[in-house]
Design an enzyme around this catalytic site. Structure first.
Site, PDB file in Angstrom:
ATOM      1  N   ASP A   1      -6.928  -4.843  -4.040  1.00 27.57           N
ATOM      2  CA  ASP A   1      -6.623  -3.439  -3.744  1.00 27.57           C
ATOM      3  C   ASP A   1      -5.362  -2.968  -4.463  1.00 27.57           C
ATOM      4  O   ASP A   1      -5.202  -1.794  -4.799  1.00 27.57           O
ATOM      5  CB  ASP A   1      -6.415  -3.220  -2.241  1.00 27.57           C
ATOM      6  CG  ASP A   1      -7.361  -4.013  -1.359  1.00 27.57           C
ATOM      7  OD1 ASP A   1      -7.833  -5.078  -1.797  1.00 27.57           O
ATOM      8  OD2 ASP A   1      -7.620  -3.586  -0.227  1.00 27.57           O
TER       9      ASP A   1
ATOM     10  N   ASP B   1       0.806  -1.220   0.000  1.00 28.57           N
ATOM     11  CA  ASP B   1       0.000   0.000   0.000  1.00 28.57           C
ATOM     12  C   ASP B   1       0.841   1.272   0.000  1.00 28.57           C
ATOM     13  O   ASP B   1       0.294   2.375   0.172  1.00 28.57           O
ATOM     14  CB  ASP B   1      -0.972  -0.015   1.178  1.00 28.57           C
ATOM     15  CG  ASP B   1      -2.122  -0.971   0.925  1.00 28.57           C
ATOM     16  OD1 ASP B   1      -2.517  -1.124  -0.248  1.00 28.57           O
ATOM     17  OD2 ASP B   1      -2.613  -1.585   1.889  1.00 28.57           O
TER      18      ASP B   1
HETATM   19  N1  GLY Z   1      -7.254  -2.873   2.505  1.00 29.28           N
HETATM   20  C1  GLY Z   1      -7.768  -1.756   1.859  1.00 29.28           C
HETATM   21  C2  GLY Z   1      -9.161  -1.516   2.175  1.00 29.28           C
HETATM   22  O1  GLY Z   1      -9.574  -1.736   3.299  1.00 29.28           O
HETATM   23  O2  GLY Z   1      -9.888  -1.097   1.306  1.00 29.28           O
END
Ligand code: GLY
Length: 369
Positions: free
Chosen positions: A151, A94
């Site tokens: 994601d 991320d």
């Molecule tokens: N893990 C990213 C979200 O919660 O959207």
């Protein structure tokens, strides 16, 4: 006279202007607001994946209004995030979310050279998670070496950007390998996407799907659908490869078929009908993806669907009062409550609502590219 979207964007900027000083005085990056206060991330401090959305919001306001107040707050948060490079331990895939919207946005908006270097640094961290067996590793847990998640399609833009900046295709080559694996292994025949797929880290062979933040194994976590929709749209924009546009269109059709009559979005498209569980973040992300998809395809239906979503949020789920610091209500981090928030305000919901309004109003600086 302002239309409702211009008025909403203006009111959002004013509301944040009133509440930003509470975050800056506390020296923190808000994760959500609760009981009239900003709350920092519940996990991993400033390494938690959501830290970029606060500076991202500030850059959106700066792009719309040109007011240095918002830029300065973005820079304050950016410093806290780039300090995390040295901590390193909790950073994961991320870094795309975290740094595209902080130093990436800073470099894009002002041409700042250190911010450009920090963005490349973040891209190198993401590149370091690439397993040549075919995927980018999501998380750091020792028992999740082979996990990849939907994601990550949003994080790939960091790699595409690094290749554009450096002229070195290795970043975008890795992004394309990961996107192709996602296309093959996550996209289902009905246009929905899985949240988590585990691969054998040696061979890259699929091991199994795992239930993630949605209702159950095999269900349709709505935010995951939105990440897939916007993420494949961005992959198309970054590469011009038609297969990614097709994927985005299939996910968009499935998403559109599940929007509630009031324009809001259930937390999972397979949740029991008796369960009132909404995640407005999913709707806000999908609205952004749909508006970009309209630009790529010329298909106005996408823009109309995006407006249905934004109208739903503006009509039912914006808290303009000063009782709450943030704006968007009924945000849900995870279907099975993990303590990060259910039917609450969460900063990345505010970010995507403001990005959606900026797209409608023509002020979006498109921080993902
Ligand atoms: N893990 C990213 C979200 O919660 O959207």
């Amino acid at each position: 006279m302002q239309n409702r979207y211009q008025e909403a964007a203006e009111r959002a900027a004013e509301k944040f202007r009133r509440f930003v000083p509470f975050a800056s005085k506390a020296g923190m990056i808000p994760y959500k607001s609760e009981k009239g206060q900003w709350i920092p991330s519940p996990y991993d401090g400033n390494s938690w994946w959501t830290g970029g959305f606060w500076p991202g919001l500030m850059w959106q306001f700066y792009a719309a209004k040109g007011d240095a107040f918002y830029r300065d707050e973005a820079l304050r948060a950016e410093k806290l995030l780039t300090d995390e490079f040295r901590t390193f331990r909790d950073l994961n895939h991320d870094v795309g979310f975290m740094y595209l919207l902080s130093c990436g946005a800073h470099a894009k908006m002002t041409g700042d050279e250190q911010a450009r270097m920090d963005t490349l640094h973040a891209a190198s961290l993401l590149m370091g998670r690439f397993n040549p067996a075919g995927f980018i590793r999501a998380w750091n847990n020792p028992d999740r070496v082979g996990f990849a998640i939907i994601d990550c399609m949003m994080n790939l833009s960091l790699l595409f950007r690094a290749s554009r900046e450096t002229g070195d295709p290795r970043f975008s080559n890795a992004a394309i390998v990961h996107a192709d694996t996602t296309l093959r292994e996550f996209l289902r025949s009905d246009g929905s996407v899985s949240h988590i797929i585990e691969f054998d880290p040696q061979t890259g062979n699929r091991v199994r799907e795992h239930a993630g933040q949605g209702y159950a194994l095999g269900s349709q976590w709505s935010r995951g659908q939105a990440w897939g929709l916007y993420g494949f749209t961005l992959a198309y924009r970054n590469t011009g490869m038609e297969r990614y546009r097709h994927a985005a269109e299939r996910i968009a059709a499935n998403f559109a078929a599940h929007i509630r009559p009031d324009g809001l979005t259930d937390c999972d498209f397979c949740q029991p009908e008796t369960e009132e569980r909404i995640d407005n973040i999913a709707g806000a992300i999908a609205a952004c993806g749909l508006m970009e998809l309209e630009k790529d395809t010329g298909n106005k239906t996408y823009g109309e669907t995006a407006l249905r979503l934004v109208d739903g949020l503006l009509s039912h789920c914006c808290d303009w009062s000063d009782r709450q610091c943030g704006l968007l209500t009924h945000c849900t981090a995870s279907y099975h409550d993990d303590g990060a928030g259910r039917h609450t305000n969460i900063t990345y919901g505010d970010y995507f609502l403001v990005e959606a309004l900026a797209k409608i109003n023509g002020t979006d600086p498109m921080l993902w590219l």
